[in-house]
Design a protein around this motif. Structure first.
Motif, short mmCIF file in Angstrom:
data_model
loop_
_atom_site.label_atom_id
_atom_site.label_comp_id
_atom_site.label_asym_id
_atom_site.label_seq_id
_atom_site.Cartn_x
_atom_site.Cartn_y
_atom_site.Cartn_z
N VAL A 145 0.84 -1.20 0.00
CA VAL A 145 0.00 0.00 0.00
C VAL A 145 0.88 1.25 0.00
N ARG A 146 1.92 1.23 0.84
CA ARG A 146 2.84 2.38 0.87
C ARG A 146 3.46 2.61 -0.49
N LYS A 147 3.85 1.53 -1.17
CA LYS A 147 4.45 1.67 -2.50
C LYS A 147 3.47 2.31 -3.49
N ILE A 148 2.21 1.89 -3.42
CA ILE A 148 1.22 2.46 -4.33
C ILE A 148 0.95 3.92 -4.01
N VAL A 149 0.90 4.27 -2.73
CA VAL A 149 0.72 5.68 -2.35
C VAL A 149 1.88 6.51 -2.89
N ASP A 150 3.10 6.06 -2.68
CA ASP A 150 4.27 6.79 -3.18
C ASP A 150 4.26 6.87 -4.71
N PHE A 151 3.88 5.78 -5.35
CA PHE A 151 3.79 5.74 -6.81
C PHE A 151 2.82 6.83 -7.30
N ALA A 152 1.68 6.94 -6.62
CA ALA A 152 0.68 7.93 -7.00
C ALA A 152 1.20 9.35 -6.79
N VAL A 153 1.84 9.59 -5.66
CA VAL A 153 2.35 10.93 -5.37
C VAL A 153 3.40 11.34 -6.39
N GLU A 154 4.29 10.43 -6.71
CA GLU A 154 5.37 10.74 -7.65
C GLU A 154 4.84 11.09 -9.04
N ARG A 155 3.65 10.60 -9.38
CA ARG A 155 3.09 10.82 -10.71
C ARG A 155 1.87 11.73 -10.69
N ASN A 156 1.66 12.39 -9.56
CA ASN A 156 0.55 13.34 -9.42
C ASN A 156 -0.80 12.68 -9.68
N LEU A 157 -0.97 11.47 -9.16
CA LEU A 157 -2.22 10.73 -9.30
C LEU A 157 -3.05 10.84 -8.02
N TYR A 158 -4.35 10.79 -8.18
CA TYR A 158 -5.25 10.75 -7.03
C TYR A 158 -5.43 9.30 -6.58
N ALA A 178 -0.10 12.87 -0.43
CA ALA A 178 -1.13 12.08 -1.10
C ALA A 178 -2.39 12.93 -1.32
N LYS A 179 -3.04 12.68 -2.46
CA LYS A 179 -4.31 13.33 -2.80
C LYS A 179 -5.39 12.24 -2.81
#
Length: 287
Positions: A145-158, A178-179
């Motif tokens: 889950v942490r990896k997916i949250v970081d992945f989203a933040v790095e790519r400006n994803l919600y 995180a958004k």
């Protein structure tokens, strides 16, 4: 000369009267025209095949004046199909769903292959977020889950999270940038607490599908929710959550229900919740 001057004045007054009448008509029309709706929780699931064809789905949107959708499907094939329609009257905002089949709901947060799925889907291009995903309590603390949250933040994803408050706070603890769009806005979280969370986390938005208690038995907005919308109408979205066929059957009624309580709000608040916030979040250009 005097007659000409009086005639000019009369003509000028008539022009002003016509202009004021036109403005009044425009204001009245703006109060009665059906709001455009952005459906911020739309599934076009494919297990094993969708109930409705794409043409039928598009007709459902048209008759409800739904002009935009946040598309998130299981598996992601349904979202691919919605993206590929290129319907001129429908704005599709696609999210990556971390599920292949329904059982993934129970295990995705501890499954490294799901992280691979998210990465490979992202490579298709066009995605604006990850979700809707289900996560509760300390399950949100997993490495994946942490990896997916970081992945989203790095790519400006919600992140579109169907979660309880404990999991929500853990998601933000993974990465404060995180958004998060909170699916169903917590179900049982009372409006006063929702207000506190919105004040604490400026990148938190509430999505109101399945959210009970917004209106009383007579269909009137409760004072708590009216007050919450008055303070935070820029932080809410609405959606259908067509996760099962029955929700498609009920789609017209769901949109009618939203319109009923949106009509009780000041027009500017109603427009923000119905579609304006989605336009602002996802970058839709307003002509």
């Amino acid at each position: 000369m005097v007659t000409r001057a009086l005639t000019a004045i009369r003509l000028g007054l008539c022009a002003v009267a016509l202009l004021l009448a036109a403005l009044d008509h425009g204001r009245a029309q703006s109060q009665t025209d059906p709001l455009e709706i952005f459906d911020a929780h739309l599934h076009y699931n494919q297990e094993p095949t969708p109930l409705y064809s794409l043409d039928q789905v598009l007709e459902i949107f048209r008759r409800n004046n739904v002009t935009g959708i946040l598309a998130t499907s299981r598996p992601n094939k349904g979202t691919h199909q919605l993206m590929e329609t290129r319907a001129p009257d429908l704005w599709v905002v696609p999210f990556i769903r971390p599920y292949r089949t329904r059982p993934d709901i129970q295990t995705w947060f501890n499954d490294p292959t799901i992280f691979d799925l998210v990465k490979s889907e992202y490579e298709r291009g066009g995605y604006r977020g990850v979700g809707e995903f289900h996560i509760y309590g300390k399950s949100a603390a997993s490495e994946w889950v942490r990896k997916i949250v970081d992945f989203a933040v790095e790519r400006n994803l919600y992140l579109h999270a169907h979660c309880d408050e404990e999991a929500l706070l853990i998601l933000f603890s993974h990465n404060p940038k995180a958004k998060i769009i909170w699916a169903h806005t917590g179900f049982t979280t009372p409006p006063a607490r929702v207000a506190q969370l919105l004040a604490t986390y400026p990148d938190l938005w509430g999505e109101l599908s399945y959210r009970s208690g917004i209106t009383d038995r007579d269909g009137k907005l409760t004072e708590e929710w009216r007050s919450l919308f008055a303070r935070h109408s820029d932080r809410f979205l609405i959606g259908s959550d067509t996760w099962i066929n029955e929700r498609w059957f009920a789609y017209d009624g769901l949109m009618k229900g939203y319109r009923a309580w949106l009509a009780q709000l000041p027009r500017d608040q109603a427009v923000r919740i119905a579609n304006g916030n989605a336009r602002r979040l996802f970058g839709k250009v307003v002509n």
